[in-house]
Design an enzyme around this catalytic site. Structure first.
Site, mmCIF file in Angstrom:
data_model
loop_
_atom_site.group_PDB
_atom_site.id
_atom_site.type_symbol
_atom_site.label_atom_id
_atom_site.label_comp_id
_atom_site.label_asym_id
_atom_site.label_seq_id
_atom_site.Cartn_x
_atom_site.Cartn_y
_atom_site.Cartn_z
ATOM 1 N N CYS A 90 -22.808 -23.134 -34.583
ATOM 2 C CA CYS A 90 -23.050 -21.445 -35.484
ATOM 3 C C CYS A 90 -23.439 -21.583 -36.941
ATOM 4 C CB CYS A 90 -21.836 -21.040 -34.906
ATOM 5 S SG CYS A 90 -21.578 -20.958 -32.812
ATOM 6 N N HIS B 28 -20.916 -14.609 -39.351
ATOM 7 C CA HIS B 28 -21.509 -15.031 -38.230
ATOM 8 C C HIS B 28 -21.003 -14.069 -37.310
ATOM 9 C CE1 HIS B 28 -21.527 -17.149 -34.692
ATOM 10 N NE2 HIS B 28 -20.125 -17.561 -34.515
ATOM 11 N N ASN C 71 -22.461 -13.227 -29.970
ATOM 12 C CA ASN C 71 -23.087 -14.256 -30.296
ATOM 13 C C ASN C 71 -24.198 -15.045 -30.483
ATOM 14 O OD1 ASN C 71 -22.686 -16.729 -31.518
ATOM 15 N ND2 ASN C 71 -20.017 -16.430 -31.229
#
Ligand code: ACO
Length: 331
Positions: A118, A258, A288
């Site tokens: 990520c 994020h 996500n």
């Protein structure tokens, strides 16, 4: 400003999200969960899921073309193409080469994948900045593209509710008027590999009957440990880049973190001294999307007029590895 003047900036962004929306209610039919649990524990309401015949490279190519168009560039202008993905089309060759072919940039630039889960987008923008700073290129295309729906176990309620598919892209070019990357900080901790991984499918544990039966090729995560580490590391990285740029939290116009969990975002913002009115959140709509969350967020924030010339933008990320980082940029 404390540090050296910026050399590189993000000059254009674009995004691609698949059309199909999967709501929390849809997931109630798959696993033992509820819309209330998912919303309260994560902040997610729905996510986008790509069709079977659309790959990470397909989504990445669409975002890439959008970013090139906005930057006024053609594919042959690209000097470097860096792709971040946790869901490469193939183990070999890179998804970057797949995207390079799709956008018509073959032979005119170097293309490679960068794996930092990520955190990938922030790592990749730093690599792009280095390319520009070294005089190796003027136009670097960063593409973050994820088909997370292919690596989550749709029978595991602890993970399948979290992720979605999509792609974001950014063009990195030399600074024009003093805007650009003011400071950045990246780290990783290999001791924490077991917290979040796909164990099978590589050379150490090739896919075989046993690994497939045990779903070792799917994403496995120690959610609570990842959660704690994420808050600690992103808050530290965020504070550090603000300080290194000679700014304070009150100078930040927008934080684009994020998007993994609303509680992680809120805790990180609180530790960094930034009010939630200055934090961009689209997690409720997309879940996500791993490394694509920040470029998708930047693109939406710019489109919504939340950032404009001169805005100070703080980006923070964490992911498998564990990896983490932060970047402060003047838009
Ligand atoms: N629905 C209902 N109950 C659930 C669900 C669900 N979807 N998932 C877990 N539960 C249950 C658990 O079984 C547990 O039940 P128990 O108490 O009877 O054992 C209870 O809820 C609490 O479970 P926890 O795991 O402690 O819940 P937590 O509050 O930590 O939330 C979550 C879990 C959302 C996964 C959280 O830990 C988190 O967001 N962690 C970070 C994960 C993350 O961001 N990962 C992405 C990294 S990015 C990358 O690189 C891919």
């Amino acid at each position: 400003m404390n540090g050296p003047p910026p050399v590189a900036r993000i000059s254009a962004t674009a995004r691609y999200l698949p059309e199909r929306v999967v709501t929390n209610a849809d997931l109630e039919a798959l696993v033992d969960t509820s819309d209330t649990w998912i919303r309260e524990r994560t902040g997610i309401r729905e996510r986008r899921i790509a069709p079977d015949d659309v790959s990470a490279a397909d989504m990445g190519a669409r975002a890439a073309c959008g970013a090139l168009r906005k930057a006024g560039l053609s594919a042959s202008d690209i000097d470097m193409l860096v792709v971040t993905t946790a869901t490469p089309d193939h183990l070999l060759p890179s998804t970057a080469c797949e995207i390079q072919a799709r956008i018509g940039a073959s032979r005119s630039c170097v293309a490679f994948d960068l794996q930092a889960a990520c955190t990938g987008f922030l790592y990749a923008v730093s690599v792009a900045e280095g390319c520009v700073a070294a005089g190796r290129g003027q136009n670097v295309l960063v593409v973050s593209t994820e088909k997370m729906s292919t690596i989550v176990d749709w029978e595991d309620r602890a993970t399948c509710i979290l992720f979605g598919d999509g792609a974001g892209a950014a063009v990195v070019q030399p600074t024009v008027n003093g805007e650009g990357i003011l400071s950045s900080f990246h780290r990783s901790d290999g001791d924490l590999v077991p917290l979040l991984q796909r164990r099978a499918g590589g050379a150490v544990m090739p896919l075989d009957e046993d690994s497939l039966r045990n779903k070792e090729h799917m994403l496995r995560m120690s959610g609570r440990e990842v959660f704690k580490s994420a808050v600690r590391s992103m808050a530290h990285a965020g504070r550090r880049v603000i300080k290194e740029a000679g700014l304070t939290a009150s100078d930040i116009d927008l934080m684009v973190p994020h998007q993994a969990n609303a509680r992680i975002i809120e805790a990180t913002a609180r530790h960094a001294g930034i009010g939630m009115d200055k934090v961009f959140v689209n997690l409720d709509r997309y879940g996500n999307i791993s490394s694509a969350t920040i470029p998708v967020g930047l693109d939406e924030a710019a489109e919504q007029g939340l950032i404009g010339p001169g805005s100070n933008i703080l980006m923070t990320a964490f992911g498998a590895g564990l990896t983490w980082g932060a970047m402060l940029m003047r838009w």
